[in-house]
Design a protein around this motif. Structure first.
Motif, PDB file in Angstrom:
ATOM      1  N   LEU A 143       0.835  -1.207   0.000  1.00 19.20           N
ATOM      2  CA  LEU A 143       0.000   0.000   0.000  1.00 19.20           C
ATOM      3  C   LEU A 143       0.869   1.256   0.000  1.00 19.20           C
ATOM      4  O   LEU A 143       0.582   2.232  -0.704  1.00 19.20           O
ATOM      5  CB  LEU A 143      -0.920   0.015   1.218  1.00 19.20           C
ATOM      6  CG  LEU A 143      -1.947  -1.115   1.272  1.00 19.20           C
ATOM      7  CD1 LEU A 143      -2.812  -0.987   2.519  1.00 19.20           C
ATOM      8  CD2 LEU A 143      -2.814  -1.090   0.029  1.00 19.20           C
ATOM      9  N   TYR A 153       3.742   1.492  -1.263  1.00 21.11           N
ATOM     10  CA  TYR A 153       4.294   1.581  -2.611  1.00 21.11           C
ATOM     11  C   TYR A 153       3.265   2.188  -3.567  1.00 21.11           C
ATOM     12  O   TYR A 153       3.574   3.107  -4.314  1.00 21.11           O
ATOM     13  CB  TYR A 153       4.705   0.178  -3.072  1.00 21.11           C
ATOM     14  CG  TYR A 153       5.231   0.125  -4.464  1.00 21.11           C
ATOM     15  CD1 TYR A 153       6.530   0.525  -4.759  1.00 21.11           C
ATOM     16  CD2 TYR A 153       4.422  -0.297  -5.517  1.00 21.11           C
ATOM     17  CE1 TYR A 153       7.002   0.491  -6.054  1.00 21.11           C
ATOM     18  CE2 TYR A 153       4.894  -0.337  -6.804  1.00 21.11           C
ATOM     19  CZ  TYR A 153       6.188   0.061  -7.071  1.00 21.11           C
ATOM     20  OH  TYR A 153       6.646   0.040  -8.360  1.00 21.11           O
ATOM     21  N   ARG A 154       2.011   1.697  -3.488  1.00 19.67           N
ATOM     22  CA  ARG A 154       0.995   2.160  -4.441  1.00 19.67           C
ATOM     23  C   ARG A 154       0.524   3.574  -4.162  1.00 19.67           C
ATOM     24  O   ARG A 154       0.301   4.349  -5.089  1.00 19.67           O
ATOM     25  CB  ARG A 154      -0.213   1.232  -4.405  1.00 19.67           C
ATOM     26  CG  ARG A 154       0.058   0.031  -5.246  1.00 19.67           C
ATOM     27  CD  ARG A 154      -1.121  -0.867  -5.395  1.00 19.67           C
ATOM     28  NE  ARG A 154      -0.652  -2.037  -6.137  1.00 19.67           N
ATOM     29  CZ  ARG A 154      -0.914  -3.283  -5.769  1.00 19.67           C
ATOM     30  NH1 ARG A 154      -1.608  -3.534  -4.703  1.00 19.67           N
ATOM     31  NH2 ARG A 154      -0.455  -4.273  -6.499  1.00 19.67           N
ATOM     32  N   PHE A 155       0.344   3.906  -2.881  1.00 18.81           N
ATOM     33  CA  PHE A 155      -0.234   5.217  -2.569  1.00 18.81           C
ATOM     34  C   PHE A 155       0.817   6.226  -2.130  1.00 18.81           C
ATOM     35  O   PHE A 155       0.511   7.390  -1.913  1.00 18.81           O
ATOM     36  CB  PHE A 155      -1.317   5.073  -1.495  1.00 18.81           C
ATOM     37  CG  PHE A 155      -2.484   4.267  -1.963  1.00 18.81           C
ATOM     38  CD1 PHE A 155      -3.332   4.768  -2.943  1.00 18.81           C
ATOM     39  CD2 PHE A 155      -2.714   3.000  -1.475  1.00 18.81           C
ATOM     40  CE1 PHE A 155      -4.393   4.016  -3.409  1.00 18.81           C
ATOM     41  CE2 PHE A 155      -3.768   2.237  -1.934  1.00 18.81           C
ATOM     42  CZ  PHE A 155      -4.612   2.745  -2.904  1.00 18.81           C
TER      43      PHE A 155
END
Lengths: 260, 261
Positions: A177, A179-181
């Protein structure tokens, strides 16, 4: 809570020894990637941007605009890789930190040693991008070498808060998460690929808060030769602020987790 | 011989699929978050960078840059979704969780594991693709009703990459080997006519890039969403179908060799 340079360097040495066994794979990701990135995004996409009005507002070709931004941004990906899974791994799976703390090293020694290694990795990545810039003929003056310390500072400004977060996690689930956000939006919207002024006005302040934008802008103005001392100091001070606050939090979190 | 024997147990792959659904029930937010990555790329490189590029030629027409980039993001996300599942996650289950050792102690066979895992990767990728395609349509980046076929096309892309990726995952020795995989994925991502058309390359490079699996995938989706259908569209689909079959055969043989002997 004490820290000694000699002790921290022992912890640091551990990561060099590890890297000596595993460096082969990272040769590709560290040294060939900037060439591919600059070739594809800088030269390839650059051929699509032929409007002189646009290249004028970028202050040169798209390649010239992208390359120094990428130098700062490439550090982010390395730092987030080094300060998330390896941290949990050394707490939970390999238990390297416990082994280190069973010696005369203090928790701060271990933390400083690890962060020093993260700084070295950031320097390697920045140097690789700088070499790629030389290959593509983007840099032409000695002042541009200052982008290397600027990129290391950017790396540490991002590393310490991420470390502070990672050290409090029970497991690795929240890293994907983060990494993604965290890392993906930072990478894409910090002015690396296009000027922040292209973003909707409401979102622009977020980009200016991002430490990565300060790193990108600092590197870009250093390469273009357009930086002024007050502006450079502002960027450096802001990045140092993130680094210091992150370090204080990481140190507290590390001690709390490892030394009960 | 091996393939015929294994094929008789077809159908049990469903159990493998069910296992993954159960395992993800507690991680639904991580599952859902996978959608955001292509969306961030679309907004940044499609729209933000697109403002600098303006329009671009597709099938003899000038289209806005996001119309050109969005189908590529869809193909890339189908590739990435399938590869994450069949390489990283599969490696963890194979080497660390030792999941397949327990699975194969039941009446299930390696081919069930391979098909079940690929089916799961496709279902996961299909959810992301459907959502991203819907977003593209809402933003006006789908210019033809053929665009509806982009959803089955992403499943085909996922199958091809998932099956080949799984075969490669069985050769991985440690996490360090994933550095090489990551590099290959990144090179494909950047160089496969994703952000600019093939004709940017020198003449002698074009045929090489043209026949990489991701270029084929990107062109398939792009022809469908912009409605520039031609005989090449069928060639792209055929190419991916061949890759899917070859990958499935190779990966079930490898799993058989690793775990049943």
């Amino acid at each position: 809570m004490s820290v000694s340079a000699a002790n921290a360097s022992h912890a640091f040495e551990c990561y060099i020894q590890q890297y000596r066994r595993t460096w082969r794979g990272s040769v590709f990701s560290t040294f060939l990637m900037p060439l591919v990135y600059l070739g594809a995004m800088g030269v390839g996409v650059g051929t699509l941007i032929d409007d002189p009005g646009v290249t004028g507002s970028l202050g040169g070709s798209y390649l010239d605009f992208l390359a120094p931004g990428l130098l700062a941004a490439s550090v982010l990906l390395v730092v987030i890789g080094e300060c998330t899974w390896p941290v949990i791994s050394q707490i939970k799976w390999d238990k390297t930190f416990y082994a280190m703390l069973a010696t005369p090293l203090s928790s701060t020694d271990v933390l400083v040693g690890h962060l020093a290694w993260v700084g070295v990795r950031a320097a390697m990545t920045a140097a690789a991008t700088y070499l790629a810039m030389l290959v593509f003929g983007v840099v032409d003056h000695a002042l541009s070498l200052l982008t290397l310390p600027a990129a290391i500072l950017t790396g540490l400004a991002l590393a310490t808060p991420i470390y502070a977060f990672a050290v409090t996690r029970k497991n690795e689930a929240s890293f994907s998460l983060l990494y993604r956000f965290g890392s993906v939006p930072l990478f894409l919207f910090s002015g690396t690929f296009f000027p922040v002024t292209e973003l909707p006005t409401a979102v622009q302040p977020l980009a200016y808060v991002s430490p990565l934008w300060h790193g990108v802008d600092l590197c870009r103005t250093l390469v273009a030769g357009g930086t002024t001392l007050p502006m450079a100091l502002l960027h450096v001070g802001y990045l140092a602020g993130w680094m210091v606050v992150g370090f204080v939090l990481a140190r507290r979190g590390f001690a709390r987790r490892m030394v009960v | 011989m091996f393939v015929t024997r294994s094929m008789t147990s077809r159908g049990k792959g469903r159990r493998m699929f069910e296992r993954n659904v159960l395992a993800y029930r507690s991680g639904w937010f991580v599952f859902a978050s996978g959608l955001f990555e292509p969306v961030f790329y679309l907004f940044s490189l499609g729209i933000g960078l697109g403002a600098l590029v303006g329009t671009i030629d597709v099938g003899g027409r000038q289209v806005p840059y996001p119309v050109f980039v969005a189908p590529a993001m869809l193909a890339v996300s189908a590739m990435n979704g399938a590869l994450t599942e069949t390489t990283f996650n599969m490696f963890a289950r194979l080497k660390y969780a030792r999941l397949y050792d327990s699975v194969l102690a039941t009446p299930m066979r390696p081919v069930d594991v391979a098909l079940g895992e690929i089916a799961w990767a496709l279902a996961r990728g299909g959810c992301y693709s459907a959502a991203f395609l819907a977003l593209m349509a809402v933003m006006g980046y789908v210019e033809s009703w053929y665009g509806l076929l982009a959803l089955p096309a992403t499943i085909l892309i996922g199958y091809a990459f998932g099956a080949v990726g799984m075969a490669f995952a069985t050769f991985m020795r440690s996490w360090q080997d994933f550095d090489y995989l990551g590099f290959v994925i990144m090179v494909l991502f950047l160089l496969s006519a994703t952000f600019y058309p093939l004709d940017v390359y020198p003449d002698w490079v074009q045929p090489i890039v043209q026949w990489t699996p991701l270029t084929q995938s990107v062109e398939l989706i792009r022809e469908l969403t912009t409605g520039s259908i031609s005989a090449m569209t069928a060639v792209h689909a055929g190419y991916l179908a061949v890759l899917s079959v070859a990958g499935s055969v190779a990966s079930s043989r490898r799993i058989d060799r690793l775990l049943c002997q």
